[in-house]
Design a protein around this motif. Structure first.
Motif: not given
Length: 475
Positions: A393, A433, A436-437, A439-443, A445
């Motif tokens: 990130p 990475r 971060f991914t 825990s994300s709902h946008i990117y 995994k």
């Protein structure tokens, strides 16, 4: 009775009221005999008088035998003749015969007829090869239970071997493009062994969706970027293009005329393997739907002429000064890919680089723009830690918050024989990475990370990646 009699009858008609008064049904019988003995008979009949022309035009069976003789007529006239017979014979099946001593002319000659191959009842070639194929039961035929389209073309660029004294060929019988293998195959392909690519000027638009061009290794006969791009102009609906060459760099530094810009609006898969003119190919393609790009065996350790400075943005030296065993081909591959992406902005989902590399600055430029990429595979790369760091990130220098994520849709990462890549750098990039991914709902995994035979990735690094990724990691 000789084959001269039907044509003699045409001359008698002009002076004999008896022939002119014959009933239409009898004339049709005579014309049918004429057409069976003389393939161009229907065209001669049409030229006698209006009545005969009207009869010939109204009887499709007269036109079902199509003889395309390149020993007597040029390609342009043969194409016109093919279209005429194709239209007049509708809806009857066709017997198609090609006579030529030049295999490069077969595709231009047959081009108008190929979209209607399901109507072909037989195919005969004479001259460059002798072949007769009964196509009534072929999968391409409309008589087949499940007819398949003729949508694949394979062109093998080889030096054509002379026939031996017994009429055979000196070619290797194990070669998939052996001279006497059928032009049309059971899987819906047309394949030709030729010495050079035909010109698009000789072709009507071809409706093949898959095209493969292969060069014979270390043969005196080969092709170049100009010939390939020119040929592609004749494939407006191409979806898959594969070029398999060999590493010869005899391209001139400049062409007398600019290379054509080729629009392939439906192309989804592009596979280029083993060539030194990758930059020239990629820089002249417009592929707005490209989803899969495979670059294989492009690395060379000698200077590639097509990588010389051309003044494009990014042509300057790589500021990273990373080690490379193939600096010239790295430059060419990177600049070609930059040009393709800049012009086409393709929704690329898969990028595979096998013995193909780029400079660090090109990896950065490409990763910044492939927002749809889901799968990245690279084999035998000199990529450095600076490249793998690009997957981390990107955080703001002011407050440390996340700013951007390169390759935001990346799900699969395969690293194979990347000998310059340090295990510590790989673990840090993947760990950051993944945290971060996940825990994300946008990117996206990571779904699969595979590391194979990377010398600087040790057991402790593999154990760390196993903890970070769990079953998503493969070693």
């Amino acid at each position: 009775m000789t084959t001269d009699l039907p044509m003699a009858a045409l001359n008698i008609q002009q002076t004999s009221d008896n022939i002119s008064c014959l009933p239409t049904e009898l004339l049709i019988i005579i014309f049918s005999y004429c057409a069976s003995e003389e393939p161009l008979g229907p065209t001669a009949i049409r030229g006698v008088c209006r009545r005969w022309a009207n009869i010939a035009d109204a009887v499709p069976v007269l036109w079902r035998r199509i003889l395309l003789d390149n020993t007597k007529l040029p390609i342009s006239k043969l194409q016109h003749q093919a279209l005429l017979f194709l239209q007049r014979s509708e809806p009857f099946p066709l017997d198609v015969e090609v006579r030529t001593h030049d295999p490069e002319r077969v595709l231009p000659i047959l081009a108008p007829l190929l979209p209607s191959i399901s109507r072909w009842e037989s195919f005969t070639s004479v001259g460059f090869r002798d072949e007769h194929v009964d196509m009534k039961e072929w999968p391409l035929s409309s008589n087949a239970v499940s007819p398949i389209p003729l949508d694949r073309l394979v062109l093998a660029v080889h030096e054509l071997e002379p026939e031996d004294d017994e009429g055979g060929s000196t070619a290797d019988n194990t070669n998939p493009f052996f001279k006497y293998q059928s032009i049309f195959t059971l899987d819906g392909s047309m394949q030709l062994r030729i010495a050079s690519l035909p010109s698009s000027a000789q072709l009507v638009p071809l409706h093949f969706t898959h095209l493969t061009i292969s060069e014979g290794v270390l043969e005196p006969t080969h092709t170049n970027a100009a010939a390939i791009l020119d040929l592609l102009l004749a494939f407006p609906v191409l979806r898959v293009f594969i070029f398999e060459g060999w590493q010869h760099d005899d391209e001139p530094l400049s062409y007398p005329t600019p290379l054509p810009l080729v629009s392939l609006p439906y192309l989804e898969v592009l596979h280029i393997r083993t060539t030194c003119f990758i930059r020239r190919l990629l820089s002249r393609l417009y592929t707005p739907r490209l989803r899969t790009l495979i670059l294989a065996y492009l690395n060379v350790d000698f200077r590639v002429q097509s990588a010389v400075y051309e003044g494009d943005e990014g042509d300057s030296e790589d500021e990273a000064h990373d080690f490379s065993q193939s600096p010239w081909s790295d430059h060419a591959t990177g600049m070609g890919l930059r040009s393709l992406i800049s012009r086409s902005r393709p929704p690329l989902q898969v990028l595979e680089m096998d013995y193909s590399d780029m400079r660090t600055k090109d990896f950065r430029w490409v990763f910044d723009r492939l927002t749809d990429l889901e799968e990245f595979r690279i084999v035998a790369s000199d990529m450095s830690n600076k490249v793998i760091d690009l997957l981390r990130p990107v955080r703001s220098t002011k407050d440390g918050s996340m700013a951007t994520l390169r390759l935001p849709q990346l799900r699969k990462l395969h690293l194979d024989h990347c000998q310059r890549l340090a295990g510590d750098a790989l673990v840090v990039a993947v760990a950051e990475r993944t945290a971060f991914t996940d825990s994300s709902h946008i990117y996206n995994k990571f779904a699969d990370v595979t590391v194979t035979a990377c010398d600087q990735v040790e057991t402790r690094h593999e154990d760390a990646l196993q903890i970070i990724l769990g079953p998503r990691f493969n070693c």
